[in-house]
Design an enzyme around this catalytic site. Structure first.
Site, short mmCIF file in Angstrom:
data_model
loop_
_atom_site.label_atom_id
_atom_site.label_comp_id
_atom_site.label_asym_id
_atom_site.label_seq_id
_atom_site.Cartn_x
_atom_site.Cartn_y
_atom_site.Cartn_z
N LYS A 160 67.89 9.27 57.90
CA LYS A 160 67.77 8.11 57.03
C LYS A 160 66.32 7.82 56.71
O LYS A 160 65.42 8.10 57.52
CB LYS A 160 68.44 6.88 57.65
CG LYS A 160 68.01 6.53 59.06
CD LYS A 160 68.92 5.43 59.61
CE LYS A 160 68.62 5.11 61.07
NZ LYS A 160 69.54 4.08 61.61
N ASP A 273 70.91 -4.09 65.77
CA ASP A 273 72.04 -3.23 65.43
C ASP A 273 72.31 -2.32 66.61
O ASP A 273 71.40 -1.64 67.11
CB ASP A 273 71.75 -2.41 64.18
CG ASP A 273 71.80 -3.25 62.91
OD1 ASP A 273 72.21 -4.42 62.99
OD2 ASP A 273 71.41 -2.74 61.85
N GLU A 281 68.61 -0.37 65.35
CA GLU A 281 67.63 -1.02 64.48
C GLU A 281 67.32 -2.41 65.03
O GLU A 281 68.15 -3.01 65.74
CB GLU A 281 68.15 -1.16 63.03
CG GLU A 281 68.23 0.13 62.27
CD GLU A 281 68.50 -0.08 60.77
OE1 GLU A 281 68.28 -1.20 60.27
OE2 GLU A 281 68.96 0.88 60.13
#
Length: 313
Positions: A160, A273, A281
């Site tokens: 990502k 997260d 995260e």
């Protein structure tokens, strides 16, 4: 007190789920005055203080016309009782400049949440690497060969961009390595941009959990964002289903370990997260999910936030 919200345009809010709206609603319920501006309305002239073109608003309770604007004027940021920075990502150059203007306003006496320097110091994906005991195998690099070696070791990986949001730009590559080279070229732009690579966590099928931490303390419920169909991403923005759940023991352990550290750095509100038992995260720009958790559990997240805000000023 007067609370200035620095946010995206009010007209763009989806108030049935917007977290900033829920903050405003609770603050007004308590008698606070709501004022709003957008980052581009901040200004700083030679010899003066940081100001903004602001609009004083009143929430109406009508979902179609949810606010009325009573006053629009140029005000010094330092004159507000609190400033809540709620501009959504991306964290681009303009967001970066806004944090500098707000930091100058702090030097002039403003109380800004989350603290502008802390917003800059905690890039939402990179910040997890400070806490290796809570994360899975993770690599941050521009180098294509390093990514290929990581894939060879871990077989099933997620790639990502560091500046992505809402699940955008996330790719999964399984053991067969299908299209790995093309995905690397897409994300790192021939070595010009940095990529995060993580070992795939099968627990994503149980949800990508948003664990909120307010004033250093965890909200007792998280929102598990569960991927639908063949989708690997649980983000609500790409169709994930949000299910509120009590914190697991590991969720709570992560939140209680990180909460006081991050709060001491000026991060009043953080969204962690978590997939399975792994932190993925640390969201600091404009963490969401207040309304989804409150609607499903009855726990008033906005009230907890405004309690913390009132205590911090």
């Amino acid at each position: 007190m007067e609370i200035l919200f620095v946010s995206d345009p009010l007209e763009s809010f989806k108030i049935y789920k917007d977290t900033t709206f829920s903050m405003m609603r609770e603050a007004q319920r308590r008698g606070h005055t709501i004022v709003a501006c957008e980052p581009q309305q901040l200004l700083w002239a030679r010899g003066g203080v940081v100001q903004a073109q602001v609009r004083a608003v009143t929430l109406t309770g009508d979902p179609k016309t949810w606010f009325t604007e009573t006053v629009s004027s140029v005000r010094a940021i330092k004159d507000f009782g609190a400033v809540v920075m709620r501009k959504d990502p991306p964290f681009d150059s303009e967001f970066f400049y806004a944090t500098h203007l707000l930091e100058q306003a702090e030097r002039e006496g403003a109380k800004v949440f989350n603290k502008p320097r802390a917003l800059r110091d905690h890039p939402e994906k990179l910040a997890i690497l400070e806490f290796p005991q809570f994360i899975g195998p993770t690599l941050v690099t521009r180098e294509a060969d390093a990514i290929k070696r990581f894939h060879a070791e871990h077989k099933d990986i997620i790639l990502k961009p560091l500046d992505g949001m809402g699940g955008m730009g996330i790719f999964r590559v399984k053991e067969d390595g299908l299209n790995l080279g093309g995905i690397i070229e897409t994300l790192n732009k021939e070595g010009a941009e940095t990529v995060m690579v993580q070992k795939f966590l099968p627990a994503i099928t149980e949800g990508d959990k948003r664990v909120l931490v307010i004033g250093g303390k965890p909200v007792p419920f998280c929102l598990a964002r569960i991927p639908q169909g063949n989708e690997v991403r649980g983000n609500l923005a790409v169709g994930g289903k949000g299910v509120a759940l009590p914190l697991s023991d590991s969720d709570r352990a992560i939140a209680e370990a990180l909460g006081p550290i991050l709060a001491a750095r000026g991060l009043l509100l953080v969204g962690l997260d978590v997939i399975g038992d792994s932190l993925t995260e640390i969201n600091v720009t404009s963490p969401t999910c207040f309304q989804e958790i409150t609607d499903q559990t009855g726990f008033d997240v906005a009230a907890m936030f405004v309690d913390a805000l009132e205590a911090a000023v």
